[in-house]
Scaffold this motif. Structure first.
Motif, PDB file in Angstrom:
ATOM      1  N   GLY A  78      13.713  30.117  48.480  1.00 61.38           N
ATOM      2  CA  GLY A  78      14.127  29.505  49.735  1.00 61.38           C
ATOM      3  C   GLY A  78      15.141  28.391  49.583  1.00 61.38           C
ATOM      4  O   GLY A  78      15.642  27.871  50.573  1.00 61.38           O
ATOM      5  N   GLU A  79      15.491  28.037  48.343  1.00 57.73           N
ATOM      6  CA  GLU A  79      16.461  26.964  48.120  1.00 57.73           C
ATOM      7  C   GLU A  79      17.883  27.459  48.360  1.00 57.73           C
ATOM      8  O   GLU A  79      18.212  28.618  48.097  1.00 57.73           O
ATOM      9  CB  GLU A  79      16.321  26.438  46.687  1.00 57.73           C
ATOM     10  N   HIS A  80      18.717  26.562  48.839  1.00 52.80           N
ATOM     11  CA  HIS A  80      20.137  26.841  49.068  1.00 52.80           C
ATOM     12  C   HIS A  80      20.804  27.131  47.727  1.00 52.80           C
ATOM     13  O   HIS A  80      20.644  26.381  46.763  1.00 52.80           O
ATOM     14  CB  HIS A  80      20.764  25.609  49.733  1.00 52.80           C
ATOM     15  N   ILE A  81      21.552  28.223  47.656  1.00 50.38           N
ATOM     16  CA  ILE A  81      22.314  28.570  46.454  1.00 50.38           C
ATOM     17  C   ILE A  81      23.779  28.308  46.771  1.00 50.38           C
ATOM     18  O   ILE A  81      24.341  28.874  47.715  1.00 50.38           O
ATOM     19  CB  ILE A  81      22.129  30.056  46.072  1.00 50.38           C
ATOM     20  N   HIS A  82      24.388  27.440  45.981  1.00 53.84           N
ATOM     21  CA  HIS A  82      25.805  27.111  46.186  1.00 53.84           C
ATOM     22  C   HIS A  82      26.357  26.540  44.881  1.00 53.84           C
ATOM     23  O   HIS A  82      25.717  26.648  43.840  1.00 53.84           O
ATOM     24  CB  HIS A  82      25.931  26.130  47.362  1.00 53.84           C
ATOM     25  N   THR A  83      27.498  25.909  44.934  1.00 55.07           N
ATOM     26  CA  THR A  83      28.167  25.445  43.718  1.00 55.07           C
ATOM     27  C   THR A  83      27.367  24.397  42.937  1.00 55.07           C
ATOM     28  O   THR A  83      27.615  24.203  41.755  1.00 55.07           O
ATOM     29  CB  THR A  83      29.558  24.882  44.050  1.00 55.07           C
ATOM     30  N   HIS A  84      26.403  23.735  43.568  1.00 57.24           N
ATOM     31  CA  HIS A  84      25.602  22.729  42.865  1.00 57.24           C
ATOM     32  C   HIS A  84      24.582  23.344  41.910  1.00 57.24           C
ATOM     33  O   HIS A  84      24.072  22.663  41.026  1.00 57.24           O
ATOM     34  CB  HIS A  84      24.897  21.801  43.866  1.00 57.24           C
ATOM     35  N   ASN A  85      24.289  24.645  42.077  1.00 55.87           N
ATOM     36  CA  ASN A  85      23.303  25.277  41.204  1.00 55.87           C
ATOM     37  C   ASN A  85      23.692  26.698  40.775  1.00 55.87           C
ATOM     38  O   ASN A  85      22.874  27.438  40.264  1.00 55.87           O
ATOM     39  CB  ASN A  85      21.907  25.273  41.857  1.00 55.87           C
ATOM     40  N   LEU A  86      24.959  27.054  40.985  1.00 53.75           N
ATOM     41  CA  LEU A  86      25.439  28.396  40.644  1.00 53.75           C
ATOM     42  C   LEU A  86      26.817  28.297  40.006  1.00 53.75           C
ATOM     43  O   LEU A  86      27.721  27.661  40.552  1.00 53.75           O
ATOM     44  CB  LEU A  86      25.537  29.259  41.908  1.00 53.75           C
ATOM     45  N   ALA A  87      26.981  28.920  38.842  1.00 54.52           N
ATOM     46  CA  ALA A  87      28.285  29.032  38.196  1.00 54.52           C
ATOM     47  C   ALA A  87      28.796  30.439  38.459  1.00 54.52           C
ATOM     48  O   ALA A  87      28.096  31.422  38.213  1.00 54.52           O
ATOM     49  CB  ALA A  87      28.166  28.780  36.699  1.00 54.52           C
ATOM     50  N   SER A  88      29.993  30.541  38.968  1.00 53.60           N
ATOM     51  CA  SER A  88      30.574  31.842  39.296  1.00 53.60           C
ATOM     52  C   SER A  88      30.780  32.677  38.041  1.00 53.60           C
ATOM     53  O   SER A  88      31.177  32.162  36.998  1.00 53.60           O
ATOM     54  CB  SER A  88      31.912  31.640  40.000  1.00 53.60           C
ATOM     55  N   ASP A  89      30.513  33.962  38.144  1.00 53.95           N
ATOM     56  CA  ASP A  89      30.797  34.896  37.061  1.00 53.95           C
ATOM     57  C   ASP A  89      32.076  35.672  37.356  1.00 53.95           C
ATOM     58  O   ASP A  89      32.382  36.639  36.687  1.00 53.95           O
ATOM     59  CB  ASP A  89      29.647  35.895  36.882  1.00 53.95           C
ATOM     60  N   TYR A  90      32.808  35.231  38.371  1.00 56.30           N
ATOM     61  CA  TYR A  90      34.037  35.911  38.742  1.00 56.30           C
ATOM     62  C   TYR A  90      35.047  35.783  37.622  1.00 56.30           C
ATOM     63  O   TYR A  90      35.329  34.693  37.140  1.00 56.30           O
ATOM     64  CB  TYR A  90      34.620  35.322  40.038  1.00 56.30           C
ATOM     65  N   LEU A  91      35.570  36.882  37.196  1.00 58.31           N
ATOM     66  CA  LEU A  91      36.619  36.890  36.186  1.00 58.31           C
ATOM     67  C   LEU A  91      37.862  37.506  36.812  1.00 58.31           C
ATOM     68  O   LEU A  91      37.821  38.641  37.278  1.00 58.31           O
ATOM     69  CB  LEU A  91      36.204  37.717  34.970  1.00 58.31           C
ATOM     70  N   PRO A  92      38.958  36.775  36.842  1.00 61.01           N
ATOM     71  CA  PRO A  92      40.164  37.342  37.433  1.00 61.01           C
ATOM     72  C   PRO A  92      40.587  38.601  36.686  1.00 61.01           C
ATOM     73  O   PRO A  92      40.417  38.688  35.472  1.00 61.01           O
ATOM     74  CB  PRO A  92      41.212  36.241  37.281  1.00 61.01           C
ATOM     75  N   THR A  93      41.111  39.541  37.409  1.00 60.34           N
ATOM     76  CA  THR A  93      41.561  40.794  36.810  1.00 60.34           C
ATOM     77  C   THR A  93      43.077  40.820  36.715  1.00 60.34           C
ATOM     78  O   THR A  93      43.675  41.866  36.550  1.00 60.34           O
ATOM     79  CB  THR A  93      41.080  41.997  37.640  1.00 60.34           C
ATOM     80  N   TYR A  94      43.687  39.670  36.816  1.00 63.83           N
ATOM     81  CA  TYR A  94      45.141  39.575  36.742  1.00 63.83           C
ATOM     82  C   TYR A  94      45.496  38.459  35.775  1.00 63.83           C
ATOM     83  O   TYR A  94      44.688  37.613  35.451  1.00 63.83           O
ATOM     84  CB  TYR A  94      45.730  39.266  38.119  1.00 63.83           C
ATOM     85  N   THR A  95      46.707  38.489  35.305  1.00 69.12           N
ATOM     86  CA  THR A  95      47.225  37.396  34.488  1.00 69.12           C
ATOM     87  C   THR A  95      48.627  37.085  34.974  1.00 69.12           C
ATOM     88  O   THR A  95      49.313  37.944  35.544  1.00 69.12           O
ATOM     89  CB  THR A  95      47.275  37.764  32.992  1.00 69.12           C
ATOM     90  N   LEU A  96      49.051  35.889  34.730  1.00 66.18           N
ATOM     91  CA  LEU A  96      50.408  35.487  35.074  1.00 66.18           C
ATOM     92  C   LEU A  96      51.191  35.284  33.795  1.00 66.18           C
ATOM     93  O   LEU A  96      50.684  34.715  32.831  1.00 66.18           O
ATOM     94  CB  LEU A  96      50.407  34.169  35.868  1.00 66.18           C
ATOM     95  N   GLU A  97      52.402  35.763  33.788  1.00 65.18           N
ATOM     96  CA  GLU A  97      53.284  35.476  32.673  1.00 65.18           C
ATOM     97  C   GLU A  97      53.694  34.018  32.778  1.00 65.18           C
ATOM     98  O   GLU A  97      53.705  33.443  33.865  1.00 65.18           O
ATOM     99  CB  GLU A  97      54.535  36.373  32.749  1.00 65.18           C
ATOM    100  N   GLU A  98      54.011  33.409  31.674  1.00 61.98           N
ATOM    101  CA  GLU A  98      54.438  32.019  31.698  1.00 61.98           C
ATOM    102  C   GLU A  98      55.616  31.857  32.640  1.00 61.98           C
ATOM    103  O   GLU A  98      56.566  32.643  32.615  1.00 61.98           O
ATOM    104  CB  GLU A  98      54.832  31.566  30.293  1.00 61.98           C
ATOM    105  N   GLY A  99      55.541  30.870  33.524  1.00 62.06           N
ATOM    106  CA  GLY A  99      56.620  30.607  34.471  1.00 62.06           C
ATOM    107  C   GLY A  99      56.484  31.356  35.788  1.00 62.06           C
ATOM    108  O   GLY A  99      57.199  31.072  36.738  1.00 62.06           O
ATOM    109  N   GLN A 100      55.567  32.344  35.882  1.00 66.19           N
ATOM    110  CA  GLN A 100      55.371  33.063  37.139  1.00 66.19           C
ATOM    111  C   GLN A 100      54.528  32.233  38.092  1.00 66.19           C
ATOM    112  O   GLN A 100      53.771  31.366  37.670  1.00 66.19           O
ATOM    113  CB  GLN A 100      54.621  34.387  36.913  1.00 66.19           C
ATOM    114  N   SER A 101      54.653  32.517  39.374  1.00 75.29           N
ATOM    115  CA  SER A 101      53.797  31.885  40.360  1.00 75.29           C
ATOM    116  C   SER A 101      53.501  32.909  41.443  1.00 75.29           C
ATOM    117  O   SER A 101      54.060  34.003  41.459  1.00 75.29           O
ATOM    118  CB  SER A 101      54.474  30.665  40.976  1.00 75.29           C
ATOM    119  N   TYR A 102      52.611  32.539  42.357  1.00 74.95           N
ATOM    120  CA  TYR A 102      52.260  33.428  43.446  1.00 74.95           C
ATOM    121  C   TYR A 102      53.076  33.172  44.695  1.00 74.95           C
ATOM    122  O   TYR A 102      52.739  33.645  45.756  1.00 74.95           O
ATOM    123  CB  TYR A 102      50.765  33.302  43.773  1.00 74.95           C
TER     124      TYR A 102
END
Length: 106
Positions: A78-102
Protein backbone atom coordinates in the motif's frame (compact mmCIF):
# COMPACT_ATOMS: atom_id res chain seq x y z
CA UNK A 1 -8.23 -14.04 2.95
CA UNK A 2 -9.91 -11.22 1.06
CA UNK A 3 -8.29 -9.90 -2.10
CA UNK A 4 -10.68 -6.96 -2.38
CA UNK A 5 -8.98 -3.76 -3.54
CA UNK A 6 -10.26 -0.18 -3.58
CA UNK A 7 -11.94 0.61 -6.91
CA UNK A 8 -9.67 3.66 -7.32
CA UNK A 9 -6.67 1.34 -7.68
CA UNK A 10 -6.14 -0.54 -10.94
CA UNK A 11 -4.30 -3.83 -11.37
CA UNK A 12 -3.16 -3.91 -14.98
CA UNK A 13 -1.45 -7.30 -15.18
CA UNK A 14 -2.02 -10.30 -12.87
CA UNK A 15 1.72 -10.59 -12.16
CA UNK A 16 2.14 -6.88 -11.33
CA UNK A 17 3.23 -6.02 -7.79
CA UNK A 18 1.97 -2.45 -8.05
CA UNK A 19 -1.44 -0.85 -8.54
CA UNK A 20 -2.12 2.32 -10.53
CA UNK A 21 -3.94 5.17 -8.78
CA UNK A 22 -7.01 6.16 -10.86
CA UNK A 23 -8.36 8.99 -8.68
CA UNK A 24 -6.57 11.44 -6.39
CA UNK A 25 -6.01 9.99 -2.93
CA UNK A 26 -5.70 12.32 0.08
CA UNK A 27 -3.23 12.08 2.93
CA UNK A 28 -4.83 10.23 5.86
CA UNK A 29 -7.27 8.43 3.58
CA UNK A 30 -7.69 4.68 4.00
CA UNK A 31 -7.71 2.34 1.00
CA UNK A 32 -8.10 -1.41 0.77
CA UNK A 33 -5.17 -3.20 -0.92
CA UNK A 34 -5.69 -6.94 -1.48
CA UNK A 35 -7.96 -7.03 1.57
CA UNK A 36 -5.59 -5.02 3.80
CA UNK A 37 -6.65 -1.52 4.94
CA UNK A 38 -3.84 1.01 4.43
CA UNK A 39 -3.81 4.61 5.67
CA UNK A 40 -1.95 6.89 3.27
CA UNK A 41 0.63 9.13 4.98
CA UNK A 42 0.67 11.48 1.97
CA UNK A 43 -1.52 12.39 -0.99
CA UNK A 44 -1.01 10.25 -4.09
CA UNK A 45 -1.74 11.64 -7.56
CA UNK A 46 -3.48 9.95 -10.47
CA UNK A 47 -1.15 7.69 -12.44
CA UNK A 48 1.19 7.02 -9.53
CA UNK A 49 1.74 3.55 -8.09
CA UNK A 50 1.01 1.84 -4.78
CA UNK A 51 2.60 -1.44 -3.76
CA UNK A 52 0.19 -4.34 -4.23
CA UNK A 53 2.34 -6.47 -1.92
CA UNK A 54 5.41 -5.85 0.23
CA UNK A 55 8.47 -5.35 -1.98
CA UNK A 56 12.00 -6.05 -0.70
CA UNK A 57 15.07 -3.92 -1.42
CA UNK A 58 16.43 -4.93 -4.83
CA UNK A 59 13.20 -6.63 -5.90
CA UNK A 60 11.91 -5.73 -9.36
CA UNK A 61 8.73 -3.69 -9.64
CA UNK A 62 6.38 -4.89 -12.38
CA UNK A 63 3.77 -2.77 -14.16
CA UNK A 64 1.99 -3.96 -17.33
CA UNK A 65 3.83 -7.25 -16.72
CA UNK A 66 7.16 -5.52 -17.42
CA UNK A 67 9.98 -4.56 -15.09
CA UNK A 68 9.99 -0.80 -14.54
CA UNK A 69 12.63 -0.60 -11.82
CA UNK A 70 14.11 -1.96 -8.62
CA UNK A 71 13.17 -1.08 -5.06
CA UNK A 72 15.91 0.95 -3.38
CA UNK A 73 14.46 0.24 0.08
CA UNK A 74 11.75 -2.00 1.52
CA UNK A 75 8.28 -0.92 0.31
CA UNK A 76 5.30 -1.86 2.46
CA UNK A 77 2.03 -3.08 0.97
CA UNK A 78 0.00 0.00 0.00
CA UNK A 79 3.00 2.34 0.09
CA UNK A 80 3.51 4.94 -2.64
CA UNK A 81 6.10 3.80 -5.19
CA UNK A 82 8.01 6.67 -6.79
CA UNK A 83 11.52 8.03 -7.24
CA UNK A 84 12.16 8.06 -3.46
CA UNK A 85 12.07 4.25 -3.32
CA UNK A 86 12.42 3.07 -6.94
CA UNK A 87 15.42 3.14 -9.28
CA UNK A 88 14.44 3.00 -12.93
CA UNK A 89 15.62 0.01 -14.95
CA UNK A 90 14.98 1.92 -18.17
CA UNK A 91 17.89 1.55 -20.53
CA UNK A 92 17.91 3.82 -23.56
CA UNK A 93 17.96 1.96 -26.85
CA UNK A 94 19.65 4.80 -28.69
CA UNK A 95 23.02 6.46 -28.61
CA UNK A 96 24.19 9.84 -29.75
CA UNK A 97 27.35 10.39 -31.68
CA UNK A 98 29.64 12.98 -30.16
CA UNK A 99 28.36 16.45 -31.06
CA UNK A 100 24.83 15.26 -31.98
CA UNK A 101 21.75 16.63 -30.29
CA UNK A 102 18.02 16.10 -30.42
CA UNK A 103 17.31 19.54 -31.81
CA UNK A 104 14.89 19.11 -34.70
CA UNK A 105 16.26 20.63 -37.88
CA UNK A 106 13.95 21.84 -40.64
Amino acid sequence: MSTETDRRLLLIGPQDNCLIVCAPLAAGESVLVEGVPVTLPQAVAIGHKLARTAIATGQKVLRYGAIIGSATQPIAQGEHIHTHNLASDYLPTYTLEEGQSYVHQH
